[in-house]
Design a protein around this motif. Structure first.
Motif, PDB file in Angstrom:
ATOM      1  N   GLY A  82       7.901 -10.408  50.491  1.00  0.00           N
ATOM      2  CA  GLY A  82       7.519 -11.248  49.364  1.00  0.00           C
ATOM      3  C   GLY A  82       6.751 -12.476  49.817  1.00  0.00           C
ATOM      4  N   LEU A  83       7.197 -13.091  50.907  1.00  0.00           N
ATOM      5  CA  LEU A  83       6.492 -14.259  51.435  1.00  0.00           C
ATOM      6  C   LEU A  83       5.089 -13.877  51.904  1.00  0.00           C
ATOM      7  N   GLU A  84       4.958 -12.685  52.489  1.00  0.00           N
ATOM      8  CA  GLU A  84       3.636 -12.212  52.925  1.00  0.00           C
ATOM      9  C   GLU A  84       2.721 -11.959  51.726  1.00  0.00           C
ATOM     10  N   LYS A  85       3.284 -11.423  50.649  1.00  0.00           N
ATOM     11  CA  LYS A  85       2.486 -11.201  49.440  1.00  0.00           C
ATOM     12  C   LYS A  85       1.986 -12.521  48.881  1.00  0.00           C
ATOM     13  N   VAL A  86       2.833 -13.536  48.907  1.00  0.00           N
ATOM     14  CA  VAL A  86       2.407 -14.856  48.424  1.00  0.00           C
ATOM     15  C   VAL A  86       1.281 -15.383  49.316  1.00  0.00           C
ATOM     16  N   ALA A  87       1.416 -15.206  50.623  1.00  0.00           N
ATOM     17  CA  ALA A  87       0.364 -15.666  51.547  1.00  0.00           C
ATOM     18  C   ALA A  87      -0.960 -14.952  51.261  1.00  0.00           C
ATOM     19  N   LEU A  90      -2.507 -16.431  48.255  1.00  0.00           N
ATOM     20  CA  LEU A  90      -3.141 -17.711  48.596  1.00  0.00           C
ATOM     21  C   LEU A  90      -4.505 -17.492  49.247  1.00  0.00           C
ATOM     22  N   ASP A  91      -4.639 -16.426  50.043  1.00  0.00           N
ATOM     23  CA  ASP A  91      -5.950 -16.097  50.618  1.00  0.00           C
ATOM     24  C   ASP A  91      -6.963 -15.827  49.510  1.00  0.00           C
ATOM     25  N   ALA A  92      -6.523 -15.095  48.480  1.00  0.00           N
ATOM     26  CA  ALA A  92      -7.407 -14.785  47.361  1.00  0.00           C
ATOM     27  C   ALA A  92      -7.753 -16.051  46.568  1.00  0.00           C
ATOM     28  N   VAL A  93      -6.798 -16.940  46.438  1.00  0.00           N
ATOM     29  CA  VAL A  93      -7.057 -18.214  45.750  1.00  0.00           C
ATOM     30  C   VAL A  93      -8.090 -19.016  46.534  1.00  0.00           C
ATOM     31  N   GLU A  94      -7.913 -19.060  47.841  1.00  0.00           N
ATOM     32  CA  GLU A  94      -8.883 -19.788  48.679  1.00  0.00           C
ATOM     33  C   GLU A  94     -10.269 -19.163  48.608  1.00  0.00           C
ATOM     34  N   ALA A  95     -10.334 -17.846  48.516  1.00  0.00           N
ATOM     35  CA  ALA A  95     -11.639 -17.178  48.396  1.00  0.00           C
ATOM     36  C   ALA A  95     -12.330 -17.606  47.101  1.00  0.00           C
ATOM     37  N   LEU A 102     -12.863 -22.759  40.303  1.00  0.00           N
ATOM     38  CA  LEU A 102     -11.497 -23.262  40.147  1.00  0.00           C
ATOM     39  C   LEU A 102     -10.715 -22.473  39.102  1.00  0.00           C
ATOM     40  N   ASP A 103     -11.391 -22.090  38.012  1.00  0.00           N
ATOM     41  CA  ASP A 103     -10.692 -21.329  36.969  1.00  0.00           C
ATOM     42  C   ASP A 103     -10.220 -19.976  37.500  1.00  0.00           C
ATOM     43  N   LYS A 104     -11.068 -19.297  38.228  1.00  0.00           N
ATOM     44  CA  LYS A 104     -10.682 -18.006  38.804  1.00  0.00           C
ATOM     45  C   LYS A 104      -9.548 -18.190  39.809  1.00  0.00           C
ATOM     46  N   ALA A 105      -9.617 -19.260  40.593  1.00  0.00           N
ATOM     47  CA  ALA A 105      -8.562 -19.540  41.575  1.00  0.00           C
ATOM     48  C   ALA A 105      -7.215 -19.701  40.870  1.00  0.00           C
ATOM     49  N   LYS A 106      -7.218 -20.396  39.751  1.00  0.00           N
ATOM     50  CA  LYS A 106      -5.974 -20.585  38.997  1.00  0.00           C
ATOM     51  C   LYS A 106      -5.477 -19.276  38.396  1.00  0.00           C
ATOM     52  N   GLN A 107      -6.388 -18.424  37.961  1.00  0.00           N
ATOM     53  CA  GLN A 107      -5.990 -17.121  37.431  1.00  0.00           C
ATOM     54  C   GLN A 107      -5.338 -16.269  38.522  1.00  0.00           C
TER      55      GLN A 107
END
Length: 137
Positions: A82-87, A90-95, A102-107
């Motif tokens: 689960g922690l790896e999935k969250v990480a 976060l990679d996808a958010v950073e991308a 910013l809107d896509k990052a929040k989605q």
């Protein structure tokens, strides 16, 4: 009679020490999870990309810290997954932030809340008997 009192005293002390140990581990992990939750809120409420990035950086630090905890053996692998999935989320958010979206990052970050709900079910507070006998499995 004195032997009985001594035996009961020893049992009570053992119960207290087991409960105290379990409570200490649990409260430390809970504190870290609350800090992860706060970092998540920072990402979701970020008014701009640098603020969102700061939330991501904080969240990564707390995720790293949470990997150090000794999870119950019955759920340790699932918890770490689960922690790896969250990480990865976060990679996808950073991308998305790298694309200045910013809107896509929040989605994308909203998926993290679903993971939280899924994996928190694994860590329901232990019952009395689990505290008493679960540590000795």
């Amino acid at each position: 009679m004195q032997k009985l009192v001594f035996l009961l005293t020893c049992c009570v002390m053992l119960l207290c020490s087991v409960a105290s140990y379990a409570e200490g581990q649990s409260s430390d992990l809970n504190a870290v999870m609350k800090k992860i939750g706060f970092a998540y809120k920072q990402i979701m409420q970020a008014p701009d990309i640098p603020s969102a990035q700061q939330g991501i950086d904080e969240m990564r630090g707390w995720l790293s810290k949470s990997r150090e905890f000794n999870f119950k053996p019955s759920v340790a692998n699932e918890s770490l997954q689960g922690l790896e999935k969250v990480a990865r989320e976060l990679d996808a958010v950073e991308a998305a932030l790298a694309q200045q979206d910013l809107d896509k990052a929040k989605q994308v970050a909203a998926n993290i809340d679903g993971l939280r709900k899924e994996y928190h079910k694994l860590h329901e507070p232990p019952g009395f008997w689990e505290l008493l006998f679960g540590q000795f499995k």
